[in-house]
Design a protein around this motif. Structure first.
Motif, mmCIF file in Angstrom:
data_model
loop_
_atom_site.group_PDB
_atom_site.id
_atom_site.type_symbol
_atom_site.label_atom_id
_atom_site.label_comp_id
_atom_site.label_asym_id
_atom_site.label_seq_id
_atom_site.Cartn_x
_atom_site.Cartn_y
_atom_site.Cartn_z
ATOM 1 N N ARG A 1 0.928 -1.294 -0.120
ATOM 2 C CA ARG A 1 0.037 0.200 -0.024
ATOM 3 C C ARG A 1 0.999 1.360 -0.001
ATOM 4 O O ARG A 1 2.015 1.273 0.364
ATOM 5 N N LYS B 1 0.594 -0.784 15.780
ATOM 6 C CA LYS B 1 0.316 -1.030 14.318
ATOM 7 C C LYS B 1 1.682 -1.254 13.746
ATOM 8 O O LYS B 1 1.837 -2.094 12.841
ATOM 9 N N ARG C 1 3.263 -4.706 15.899
ATOM 10 C CA ARG C 1 2.627 -5.973 16.306
ATOM 11 C C ARG C 1 1.435 -6.444 15.257
ATOM 12 O O ARG C 1 0.946 -7.365 15.285
ATOM 13 N N ARG C 2 1.085 -5.475 14.163
ATOM 14 C CA ARG C 2 -0.053 -5.695 13.221
ATOM 15 C C ARG C 2 0.504 -5.606 11.840
ATOM 16 O O ARG C 2 -0.119 -5.133 11.075
ATOM 17 N N TYR C 3 1.679 -5.397 11.347
ATOM 18 C CA TYR C 3 2.281 -5.513 10.163
ATOM 19 C C TYR C 3 1.624 -4.103 9.283
ATOM 20 O O TYR C 3 1.404 -4.428 8.089
ATOM 21 N N PHE C 4 1.567 -2.928 10.032
ATOM 22 C CA PHE C 4 1.035 -1.848 9.305
ATOM 23 C C PHE C 4 1.791 -1.829 7.920
ATOM 24 O O PHE C 4 1.026 -1.472 6.787
ATOM 25 N N ASP D 1 1.816 -8.859 5.436
ATOM 26 C CA ASP D 1 1.124 -9.569 6.656
ATOM 27 C C ASP D 1 1.729 -11.073 6.247
ATOM 28 O O ASP D 1 1.402 -11.514 5.229
ATOM 29 N N PRO D 2 2.277 -11.715 7.148
ATOM 30 C CA PRO D 2 2.735 -13.169 7.047
ATOM 31 C C PRO D 2 1.653 -13.915 6.727
ATOM 32 O O PRO D 2 2.030 -15.143 5.926
ATOM 33 N N PHE D 3 0.395 -13.605 7.144
ATOM 34 C CA PHE D 3 -0.861 -14.726 6.631
ATOM 35 C C PHE D 3 -1.022 -14.281 5.299
ATOM 36 O O PHE D 3 -1.425 -15.353 4.483
ATOM 37 N N LEU D 4 -1.004 -13.068 4.789
ATOM 38 C CA LEU D 4 -1.029 -12.989 3.186
ATOM 39 C C LEU D 4 0.096 -13.569 2.286
ATOM 40 O O LEU D 4 -0.147 -13.774 1.129
ATOM 41 N N PRO E 1 3.076 -15.287 3.246
ATOM 42 C CA PRO E 1 4.037 -16.358 4.032
ATOM 43 C C PRO E 1 5.480 -16.457 3.270
ATOM 44 O O PRO E 1 5.555 -16.520 2.086
ATOM 45 N N ARG F 1 1.430 -21.088 -0.144
ATOM 46 C CA ARG F 1 1.209 -20.069 -1.136
ATOM 47 C C ARG F 1 0.883 -18.665 -0.624
ATOM 48 O O ARG F 1 0.682 -18.672 0.598
ATOM 49 N N ASP F 2 0.888 -17.791 -1.583
ATOM 50 C CA ASP F 2 0.416 -16.415 -0.982
ATOM 51 C C ASP F 2 -0.888 -16.308 -1.428
ATOM 52 O O ASP F 2 -1.425 -17.108 -2.040
ATOM 53 N N VAL F 3 -1.594 -15.277 -1.081
ATOM 54 C CA VAL F 3 -2.853 -14.757 -0.923
ATOM 55 C C VAL F 3 -3.444 -14.789 -2.661
ATOM 56 O O VAL F 3 -4.564 -15.118 -3.162
ATOM 57 N N HIS F 4 -2.384 -14.543 -3.276
ATOM 58 C CA HIS F 4 -2.717 -14.373 -4.966
ATOM 59 C C HIS F 4 -2.368 -15.966 -5.597
ATOM 60 O O HIS F 4 -2.563 -16.013 -6.627
#
Ligand SMILES: Cc1cc2nc3c(=O)[nH]c(=O)nc-3n(C[C@H](O)[C@H](O)[C@H](O)COP(=O)(O)OP(=O)(O)OC[C@H]3O[C@@H](n4cnc5c(N)ncnc54)[C@H](O)[C@@H]3O)c2cc1C
Ligand code: SF4
Lengths: 188, 566
Positions: free
Chosen positions: B39, B61, B64-67, B71-74, B76, B431-434
């Motif tokens: 972003r 932010k 702790r929150r990957y501002f 984001d490692p969830f999206l 990894p 995989r990543d989110v894409h």
């Protein structure tokens, strides 16, 4: 007004957090610092618009400038996906499970609080510690959230009246004042 | 008639490497489209390109929150030490640098030293070490000097030209004098000096006085890992704003480059394909493709695109800095949360003397080098809390603050030798989110790093004691204690290098001395993927200097020259 936790759950979180971050001397402890409100704001982040995930900037107003932390920054669609998954869990939704399922914090808290027992707030501290130890997943998540709620910016719901920062001798966010060269280089 | 193209150059990534490329190329009159998967929290894309004011002194932010992403969830990443670990040891956060307009420059604390002459020629000056592929760089210090000087002006570096006795010659002073010394650094620099070392005020990409239309730093202390709320950090806002002001640069955020596209003959890049926020695919055509995704993501993009890899070396020679931490606890408060995180450095632990050679020989090495040593303060209180144990111990620790306000730290950014087995490749199933394969690091240390750390850690413990610390301990990243089974954590280093090494021979390197790909003549890499060795210095000033040199050459601008002052 609670966003996710019931009054009972809020009480249990407060009691539990005072075992993990207990009051001592000048430190008011996690319950008085409002950690349960912090947790409630996080678990209910998506009941706010924009969701309470990223506080705004650049200044809080505490050391000058216009107060803008409380204007939370809207999430991108991907960020919303990530944070909903963390908070709500993946619940079998394929778009949340591209690398497998995730248990959400809401479920970890809700189930963990039940497992702590309906009388958790009434039993003595040693018994509370024993029960918390038996709920390792909740205890681990709650401890991290307790540190965030005790020592993070108050706009996230915790660190009531900045008492967490005051207790530990930390000024918190200081922009746009910053520190003078003497405050950086000097002993005091 | 050639086909019309969208722009002269498409740049992948807007960190220091991509931002510099955009600045130099637009300055030469080129049109540039810069694509950034993260972003935009940095600056308005409308004139006058003011800061967005999104970053703040906010530990939650930011840490702790990957501002600033990723984001490692999206997105990894995965890690393993070697094949014996199977496909991976874990998936999540591995060496993450911000993924946002400005990249890692946005939140680095910007210690920006130059390399020394020996660092460009380690093979011919120092010689080989078994098990590593030490090579000379195809450039030398004298050629790089004017590009370093230009990089320091572009970013705005504050420093003292005479302070470091080991520094190489310079054609001129730093653009700004050094900023305020941190209190703790006064203790450790005096102690280090008493013990015969040579600490100096760190050259830092932070304004000590107003510079380039941006204000002086006010020492807020939320520096490393935070964006600067007042734009006192020059990198990479200065080059991106320059590029935008030229009117020839367009920055597209939330634009994830899926692959580089080749022309039918397979020798030339014709552009890239990217996805926007809605998942819609777009193509950008360009005469030149500049890849600047950082040394982790650049090889991942190339491997995914299946190109530029006739050498088989894309992703190989992954290097970090081997970090040795020496922590001191003091009997009084040091307020390390005020100031620019790190204000002093010393180079002594990169200098090879007789004692180093003796220790090296005893451990089966011809020599070793440590790295730049940072003198720095503690982190924020949330982090401090998370590292303590729950219960009364927590509150007592927080009140006494032995791990934050009474703590001081040395960090050696130790040289990490290039090994072909250390690499980035594509994870077989994460995989990543894409939907694209995650990048995977396969990495283990060379004995060189271990021996250097074992040699220097006790010496820094002695300095910390001399400075007045009541107690000390040492640690490393990746950790060394215990047996293999216990050493499972990835390196925490954010200095990532080497994954598209630069050289003259297409069989043993991926890009040439002008950072153009041997296999794809109109594609250039401007990030630290091209570093042939890691040296013991932070990579970023060298990234910027090399990017200026490569992009000037690309645009046909004259070489920069400088001369040694008499
Ligand atoms: C806390 C911290 C402190 C640091 N301090 C220092 C220091 O003191 N000195 C020093 O020298 N270095 C320091 N560093 C390291 C420094 O940040 C990096 O060396 C530098 O950012 C690398 O620049 P880069 O442009 O090569 O890559 P990056 O900064 O990583 O930028 C790459 C950009 O490309 C984007 N990208 C990647 N792939 C794609 C794709 N497929 N499509 C679109 N966009 C893509 C990424 O999102 C990212 O924004 C520090 C780092 C951290 C985290
Ligand atoms: S210490 Fe200075 S440069 Fe760093 S974030 Fe604060 S004001 Fe900006």
């Amino acid at each position: 007004m609670p966003r996710f936790l019931t009054d009972h759950e809020h009480g249990v979180v407060s009691a539990a957090v005072d075992r993990l971050v207990p009051p001592l001397d000048a430190h008011p402890g996690g319950a008085a610092l409002g950690v349960a409100d912090y947790v409630d704001n996080l678990l209910g982040a998506f009941t706010f618009d924009p969701p309470r995930i990223f506080a705004g900037g650049p200044f809080s107003g505490r050391f000058g400038g216009e107060a803008s932390f409380a204007r939370f920054i809207p999430l991108s669609p991907h960020e919303e996906l990530a944070w909903r998954t963390r908070i709500e869990g993946s619940r079998g939704m394929p778009e949340r499970e591209f690398n497998g399922p995730t248990r959400g914090w809401q479920e970890i808290y809700r189930n963990g609080i039940v497992a702590l027992g309906a009388d958790f707030c009434e039993v003595d501290g040693d018994e509370q510690d024993r029960r918390l130890h038996a709920q390792g997943e909740l205890r681990g998540v709650l401890y991290v959230h307790a540190c965030e709620g005790a020592y993070g910016p108050p706009e996230y719901g915790g660190n009531r009246d900045r008492a967490g920062w005051r207790a530990i001798g930390f000024e918190g966010d200081v922009q746009p004042r910053g520190y003078t060269d003497d405050e950086v280089s000097g002993r005091a | 008639m050639p086909e019309p193209r969208d722009c002269d150059a498409v740049v992948v990534g807007t960190g220091p490497a991509g931002a510099t490329a955009a600045d130099v190329l637009t300055g030469a009159g080129w049109s540039v489209i810069a694509l950034e998967k993260g972003r935009n929290h940095l600056l308005s894309l409308e004139a006058p390109f003011a800061g967005l004011g999104h970053v703040s002194n906010d530990e939650i932010k930011s840490l702790r929150r990957y501002f600033l992403g990723p984001d490692p969830f999206l997105e990894p990443r995965t890690y393993r030490r070697d094949e014996r670990d199977g496909d991976r040891l874990f998936a999540g956060e591995v060496n993450n640098l911000p993924s946002t307009v400005g990249g890692g420059g946005f939140h680095a604390d910007g210690k920006l030293p130059r390399l020394r002459a020996v660092d460009f020629k380690p093979y011919s000056s120092l010689g080989p070490i078994e098990g590593a592929d030490i090579v000379d760089w195809p450039v030398d210090y004298d050629e790089m000097e004017p590009y370093y000087a230009q990089a320091e002006r572009l970013v705005g570096v504050a420093g003292d030209a005479d302070a470091n006795p080991f520094a190489e010659w310079r054609s001129g002073p730093y653009p700004m004098p050094p900023g305020a010394d941190m209190f703790g650094a006064a203790l450790t620099t005096e102690a280090a000096t008493r013990l015969g070392y040579h600490p100096y005020r760190a050259p830092t990409g932070v304004n000590s006085v107003p510079y380039d239309g941006r204000p002086a730093c006010n020492n807020c202390g939320f520096c490393a890992y935070y964006g600067c709320p007042i734009e006192a950090k020059g990198d990479p806002i200065a080059p991106l704003r320059n590029a935008l002001r030229s009117g020839r640069c367009e920055i597209r955020a939330d634009s994830y480059v899926e692959r580089v596209l080749l022309d039918p003959a397979g020798k030339q890049a014709r552009g890239v394909r990217y996805r926007d926020l809605d998942g819609d695919a777009h193509e950008v055509s360009a005469r030149i493709v500049v890849v600047a995704g950082g040394a982790w993501e650049t090889p991942r993009l190339l491997l995914r695109s299946g190109l530029a890899n006739s050498s088989g070396l894309v992703g190989r020679y992954l290097m970090y800095h081997f970090q040795t931490f020496v922590i001191g606890r003091f009997p009084f408060r040091l307020h390390g949360h005020r100031g620019r995180s790190v204000t002093h450095l010393h180079d002594d632990h990169m200098i090879i003397d007789d004692d180093v050679r003796r220790f090296a020989r005893e451990h089966g090495l011809p020599y070793f080098r440590g790295g730049l040593t940072e003198h720095g303060g503690g982190g924020g209180p949330v982090m401090e809390g998370v590292y303590t144990s729950p219960g009364v111990a927590h509150t007592r620790e927080m009140l006494e603050s032995t791990m934050r306000d009474r703590m001081w730290a040395f960090t050696i950014q130790g040289e990490d030798l290039p090994q072909a087995t250390n690499r980035i490749d594509l994870d077989p199933s994460v995989r990543d989110v894409h939907g694209f394969p995650a990048g995977r690091a396969t990495y283990d240390v060379h004995p060189h790093e271990v021996v250097a750390s074992r040699y220097y850690a006790p010496r820094l413990v002695a300095v910390m004691r001399e400075a007045g610390a009541e107690s000390t301990f040492a640690a490393t990243s990746p950790p060394l204690e215990g047996d293999r089974a216990g050493r499972r954590s990835a390196s925490m280093s954010r200095h990532i290098m080497g994954t598209c090494r630069m050289g003259d021979d297409p069989a043993t390197s991926v890009v040439d001395r002008w950072q153009r790909f041997h296999d794809v003549e109109n594609m250039v890499c401007t990030d630290s993927s091209v570093f042939p060795t890691s040296t013991g210095y932070g990579p970023t000033l060298t990234i910027v200097a090399l990017a200026i040199r490569a992009c000037r050459d690309l645009a046909g601008l004259p070489k920069l020259t400088s001369s040694r002052p008499r």
